[in-house]
Write a protein that holds these residues in place. Structure first.
Motif, PDB file in Angstrom:
ATOM      1  N   ALA A 114       1.135  -1.230   0.011  1.00 42.76           N
ATOM      2  CA  ALA A 114       0.043   0.341   0.494  1.00 42.76           C
ATOM      3  C   ALA A 114       0.980   1.597   0.103  1.00 42.76           C
ATOM      4  CB  ALA A 114      -1.130  -0.349   1.206  1.00 42.76           C
ATOM      5  N   VAL A 115       1.439   1.301   1.194  1.00 37.20           N
ATOM      6  CA  VAL A 115       2.841   2.305   0.745  1.00 37.20           C
ATOM      7  C   VAL A 115       3.395   2.461  -0.397  1.00 37.20           C
ATOM      8  CG1 VAL A 115       5.434   3.028   2.076  1.00 37.20           C
ATOM      9  CG2 VAL A 115       2.964   1.898   3.192  1.00 37.20           C
ATOM     10  N   LYS A 116       3.978   1.487  -0.851  1.00 33.90           N
ATOM     11  CA  LYS A 116       4.883   1.627  -2.048  1.00 33.90           C
ATOM     12  C   LYS A 116       3.820   2.270  -3.391  1.00 33.90           C
ATOM     13  CE  LYS A 116       8.264  -1.962  -2.165  1.00 33.90           C
ATOM     14  NZ  LYS A 116       9.108  -3.196  -2.132  1.00 33.90           N
ATOM     15  N   ALA A 117       3.071   1.446  -3.444  1.00 30.54           N
ATOM     16  CA  ALA A 117       1.663   2.233  -5.058  1.00 30.54           C
ATOM     17  C   ALA A 117       1.248   3.472  -4.008  1.00 30.54           C
ATOM     18  CB  ALA A 117       0.656   0.974  -4.241  1.00 30.54           C
ATOM     19  N   VAL A 118       1.211   3.914  -3.404  1.00 25.64           N
ATOM     20  CA  VAL A 118       0.856   5.413  -3.201  1.00 25.64           C
ATOM     21  C   VAL A 118       1.651   6.673  -3.568  1.00 25.64           C
ATOM     22  CG1 VAL A 118       0.805   5.853  -0.934  1.00 25.64           C
ATOM     23  CG2 VAL A 118      -1.136   7.221  -2.558  1.00 25.64           C
ATOM     24  N   VAL A 119       3.117   6.290  -3.171  1.00 23.04           N
ATOM     25  CA  VAL A 119       3.959   6.581  -2.906  1.00 23.04           C
ATOM     26  C   VAL A 119       4.666   6.800  -4.959  1.00 23.04           C
ATOM     27  CG1 VAL A 119       6.833   6.609  -2.675  1.00 23.04           C
ATOM     28  CG2 VAL A 119       4.636   6.343  -1.147  1.00 23.04           C
ATOM     29  N   ASP A 120       4.082   5.861  -5.526  1.00 22.76           N
ATOM     30  CA  ASP A 120       5.071   5.385  -6.842  1.00 22.76           C
ATOM     31  C   ASP A 120       4.205   6.178  -7.647  1.00 22.76           C
ATOM     32  OD1 ASP A 120       5.992   4.341  -9.243  1.00 22.76           O
ATOM     33  OD2 ASP A 120       4.263   2.752  -9.531  1.00 22.76           O
ATOM     34  N   THR A 353      13.645  -0.211  -2.782  1.00 22.12           N
ATOM     35  CA  THR A 353      13.059   1.355  -4.156  1.00 22.12           C
ATOM     36  C   THR A 353      12.218   1.410  -4.325  1.00 22.12           C
ATOM     37  OG1 THR A 353      16.153   0.961  -4.859  1.00 22.12           O
ATOM     38  CG2 THR A 353      14.134   2.012  -6.619  1.00 22.12           C
ATOM     39  N   VAL A 354      11.160   1.763  -4.835  1.00 20.28           N
ATOM     40  CA  VAL A 354       9.832   2.253  -4.912  1.00 20.28           C
ATOM     41  C   VAL A 354       9.782   1.875  -6.508  1.00 20.28           C
ATOM     42  CG1 VAL A 354       8.055   3.619  -4.968  1.00 20.28           C
ATOM     43  CG2 VAL A 354       8.521   3.727  -2.840  1.00 20.28           C
TER      44      VAL A 354
END
Length: 354
Positions: A114-120, A353-354
């Motif tokens: 979830a964190v990676k997705a919204v940061v991306d 890494t994102v």
């Protein structure tokens, strides 16, 4: 997860390069949202435009305080890569808090995804000026419309993002710390180790008192004997005393800081003797008076490392060293931020890494 993404049709103006960002005032275009329903589990993961949420006035979070939050950062490297720092540790700690608060566990891989997705999605919001980062705030709130003291049956898990400058306006300048001798924040068996709003609400009155007296933060003593050092309101605390690195041990009333854990590991790798134990305020005062207290610094996600040049306890004001940032404190700050921004080799696998 099958995350549904709905992008904004009205993007905000992003901060310009060199613009002062402050901390926690500006928010990006999108946020992650996921629901929990008893019997169904976590469901409907989505990324939507940042905005207001609709919630009943009777929602249990407002009345009984059932909430959890985390604090993380994303960093932009010189090659424009976007990095997270030990997000698995945030996921683990979130579930430690959830367990204490009777909030359903969020699977660790789901939390990190979830964190990676919204940061991306909002990666263009990660600032590039030196010392800046994208602050990440995952949180859970109880949403049952029910006025009764019991665990909620429905929850919202959300992640919002905020481009931020240094946590302290003065930057890496040493700060003064007020050792609180009237109020207490937490006790063993309570919620001191959890990241929940009530802990911070309990700290506000002493924080106001400290600020009125010219100090930046409050250092709490234990809530039973009122004599052992615990933590600062926004960070854990470490001391370099007689060549050793000493910090209060985790005892159930202290937040298990991820930066704390990282700093202690780095110190051990560098050959320092590290002690995690009970530290009485009397021991601290004595060490300051006899000159063996060499450095004091806080550790936390927001500030990373915060040097301390003055401690106040009752009638004693302890000046640390010559008032400037200590040699070890500076080295630790440079090492950790170097890893976070991709400028130093990551031999421990902390950078993601994102």
């Amino acid at each position: 997860m099958d995350i549904k993404i709905t992008k904004t049709t009205n993007p905000k103006k992003k901060p310009e390069k060199g613009q002062p960002l402050g901390f926690g005032h500006i928010f990006t275009d999108h946020m992650f949202v996921m629901n929990y329903t008893e019997g169904k589990g976590w469901h409907d993961p989505r990324i939507v435009p940042y905005g207001e949420i609709s919630i009943e006035p009777s929602a249990m979070v407002f009345h009984y305080g059932q909430s959890m939050f985390e604090g993380m950062k994303a960093y932009r490297g010189k090659d424009d890569s976007i990095y997270l720092f030990r997000p698995d540790m945030n996921a683990k700690r979130a579930n430690q808090s959830n367990a204490r608060l009777c909030i359903p566990e969020i699977p660790e891989d789901m939390f990190v995804e979830a964190v990676k997705a919204v940061v991306d999605v909002d990666r263009d919001w990660v600032p590039s000026d030196p010392g800046t980062s994208l602050y990440i705030r995952p949180f859970v709130i109880a949403t049952d419309a029910f006025l009764g003291v019991a665990p909620s049956k429905t929850y919202l898990f959300m992640v919002i993002l905020s481009p931020s400058g240094a946590y302290y306006e003065s930057g890496l300048e040493p700060v003064g710390i007020w050792i609180e001798d009237e109020y207490v924040r937490a006790v063993k068996g309570g919620m001191g180790f959890a990241k929940t709003g009530g802990n911070y609400a309990a700290s506000l009155i002493a924080q106001v008192k400290a600020h009125d007296s010219g100090y930046s933060q409050v250092l709490w003593l234990d809530g039973v004997e009122r004599k052992y050092i615990e933590e600062v309101g926004a960070m854990n605390i470490c001391f370099k005393s007689a060549g050793k690195v000493v910090t209060p041990m985790l005892n159930g009333s202290i937040l298990p800081g991820i930066t704390r854990n990282s700093i202690l590991q780095v110190c051990r790798d560098w050959g320092y003797e590290v002690e995690e134990r009970r530290i009485s305020v009397d021991e601290l005062v004595a060490a300051a008076k006899d000159g063996t207290l060499e450095e004091v610094f806080g550790t936390g996600t927001a500030a990373v490392v915060s040097p301390v040049n003055k401690l106040r306890y009752e009638d004693d004001v302890m000046n640390i060293g010559d008032g400037s940032i200590g040699e070890l404190t500076q080295k630790l700050y440079d090492e950790l931020t170097g890893i976070q921004w991709g400028e130093r080799e990551d031999t421990r696998g902390w950078r993601v890494t994102v």
